[in-house]
Design an enzyme around this catalytic site. Structure first.
Site, mmCIF file in Angstrom:
data_model
loop_
_atom_site.group_PDB
_atom_site.id
_atom_site.type_symbol
_atom_site.label_atom_id
_atom_site.label_comp_id
_atom_site.label_asym_id
_atom_site.label_seq_id
_atom_site.Cartn_x
_atom_site.Cartn_y
_atom_site.Cartn_z
ATOM 1 N NE ARG A 105 -4.284 34.250 9.950
ATOM 2 C CZ ARG A 105 -4.834 34.184 9.262
ATOM 3 N NH1 ARG A 105 -4.961 34.281 8.362
ATOM 4 N NH2 ARG A 105 -5.606 34.256 10.097
ATOM 5 C CG HIS A 132 -8.905 31.439 13.924
ATOM 6 N ND1 HIS A 132 -7.679 32.810 14.722
ATOM 7 C CD2 HIS A 132 -9.351 32.465 12.856
ATOM 8 C CE1 HIS A 132 -7.640 33.095 13.265
ATOM 9 N NE2 HIS A 132 -8.667 33.433 12.995
ATOM 10 C CD GLN A 135 -12.639 35.418 13.448
ATOM 11 O OE1 GLN A 135 -11.927 35.422 13.010
ATOM 12 N NE2 GLN A 135 -14.037 35.893 13.529
ATOM 13 C CG ASP A 229 -13.954 28.194 8.892
ATOM 14 O OD1 ASP A 229 -13.732 29.262 7.651
ATOM 15 O OD2 ASP A 229 -13.274 27.552 9.371
ATOM 16 C CB CYS A 270 -14.099 33.075 11.497
ATOM 17 S SG CYS A 270 -13.951 32.173 10.252
ATOM 18 N NE ARG A 315 -9.840 38.318 14.453
ATOM 19 C CZ ARG A 315 -9.779 37.414 14.306
ATOM 20 N NH1 ARG A 315 -10.027 37.733 12.596
ATOM 21 N NH2 ARG A 315 -8.172 37.364 13.884
HETATM 22 N N1 NVA Z 1 -10.162 27.563 8.741
HETATM 23 C C1 NVA Z 1 -10.141 28.470 8.066
HETATM 24 C C2 NVA Z 1 -10.044 30.014 9.026
HETATM 25 C C3 NVA Z 1 -10.033 31.710 8.161
HETATM 26 C C4 NVA Z 1 -9.682 32.228 9.104
HETATM 27 C C5 NVA Z 1 -8.468 28.583 7.663
HETATM 28 O O1 NVA Z 1 -7.743 28.401 8.795
HETATM 29 O O2 NVA Z 1 -7.869 28.757 6.273
HETATM 30 N N1 CP Z 2 -10.870 35.661 9.736
HETATM 31 C C1 CP Z 2 -9.894 35.433 9.682
HETATM 32 O O1 CP Z 2 -8.196 35.045 10.349
HETATM 33 O O2 CP Z 2 -9.510 37.023 8.422
HETATM 34 P P1 CP Z 2 -7.999 36.896 7.525
HETATM 35 O O3 CP Z 2 -7.405 35.369 7.744
HETATM 36 O O4 CP Z 2 -8.307 37.364 7.347
HETATM 37 O O5 CP Z 2 -6.885 36.912 8.803
#
Ligand code: NVA
Ligand code: CP
Length: 328
Positions: A105, A132, A135, A229, A270, A315
């Site tokens: 990540r 992502h 997800q 989101d 998410c 998840r």
């Molecule tokens: N769009 C958000 C998703 C978090 C799971 C981010 O990248 O912060």
């Molecule tokens: N939805 C998601 O990816 O959550 P986190 O950022 O907590 O991993």
């Protein structure tokens, strides 16, 4: 028959509808088995490493619990030499000798692509600025559990920042699974024209419909799912002011839910979700911009339409399926 052993999981673009179907079915099966208390140890003796440049609750814990459930060992790594004193390529070659699978990540899509090119073991994308994909499996599993129609009959409406990793990935997943996808967003936040064109090509094969509009009432009408989101993703924290200006009309509230005209619609997100101000960031936003809620009202978030915690649980089951399918 579908065989995903040895495959990377970087974006759903790389998978056929049959392969995505296979992972969803495997997720359901693993979820049933977990609920029934059946232990399989499908990943016994495997070692996996989780590389995180950004914060996480769900993704990290889903990988860890899924691995533990199936007998694998996990290293959680946030401070490595990667990209600082050592290239991504060299890091990938080293980790590939220790581990049977690598989760990443972080910020750049190129990092996860580079890891995948050199690791020699499956690499899983746990979120980049572009995609992502784990997800999306959880989201579609949740849709299948709560909506009494096949995915290719579902009208899936994503409201908000349609240019971010979630907007991109949901559009890709929907195109692959033959769904009716509508991105409802200000034009500035539509996904890139290249990605839209690419997904419309996929849609020709699968029967999907990919639409983008800044007209909220038209976009959400007859929706089975409204998904949103955060307005500001990780790494974009300097953009709150601009995003709030653009996206305030797009907050998912009860009026928007009613505008679907569908009493059986569900709301998904998410998470983490900005639906109240009881967080440190929430308090800052309230102080600076006077907002108690951003992308979704607290009322919708807590309503009977909201399936966000089922989605969060999924998840774990879906990430387990990804690891089992690619590594076992
Ligand atoms: N769009 C958000 C998703 C978090 C799971 C981010 O990248 O912060
Ligand atoms: N939805 C998601 O990816 O959550 P986190 O950022 O907590 O991993």
């Amino acid at each position: 028959p579908v065989n995903l052993k040895g495959r990377n999981f970087i974006t759903l673009k790389d998978f056929t509808p049959e392969e995505i179907r296979f992972m969803l079915d495997l997720s359901m099966d693993l979820k049933r088995k977990k609920r029934a208390g059946i232990k399989n140890d499908l990943l016994k003796g495997k070692n996996v490493v989780l590389l995180f440049e950004k914060t996480s609750t769900r993704t990290r814990c889903a990988f860890e619990v899924a691995a533990f459930d199936e007998g694998a060992n996990v290293t959680f790594l946030t401070q490595s030499q990667m990209g600082k004193k050592e290239t991504i390529e060299d890091t990938a070659k080293v980790l590939g000798r220790f581990y049977d699978g690598i989760e990443f990540r972080g910020f750049k899509q190129e990092t996860v692509d580079d890891l995948a090119a050199h690791a020699g073991v499956p690499v899983w994308n746990g979120l980049t600025d572009l995609y992502h994909p784990t997800q999306i499996l959880a989201d579609f599993l949740t849709v299948e559990e709560h909506i009494a129609k096949p995915l290719n009959k579902v009208k899936f409406v994503y409201v908000g920042d349609a240019r971010n990793n979630m907007g991109n990935s949901l559009m890709i997943g929907a195109a692959k699974m033959g769904m009716h996808f509508v991105g409802v967003a200000p034009k500035e936040l539509f996904p890139s024209e290249e990605l839209v064109a690419e997904m419309r090509e996929v849609a020709k094969e699968t029967g999907a419909v990919i639409e983008l509009t800044d007209n909220i009432a038209e976009g959400v009408k007859d929706a089975d799912v409204i998904y949103t989101d955060v307005w500001v993703s990780m790494g974009e924290e300097d953009q709150f002011e601009e995003r709030i200006k653009l996206l305030e009309p797009y907050r998912v509230d009860m009026d928007m839910v009613k505008a679907t005209g569908n009493p059986d619609m569900i709301f998904l997100h998410c998470l983490p979700a900005f639906h109240d101000n009881k967080t440190t960031v929430g308090a800052e936003i309230e102080e600076k911009f006077g907002l108690k809620e951003m992308e979704v009202s607290d009322e919708v978030f807590r309503s009977k339409y909201s399936k966000v915690f089922d989605e969060a649980e999924n998840r774990m089951h879906t990430i387990k399926a990804v690891m089992v399918a690619t590594m076992a």
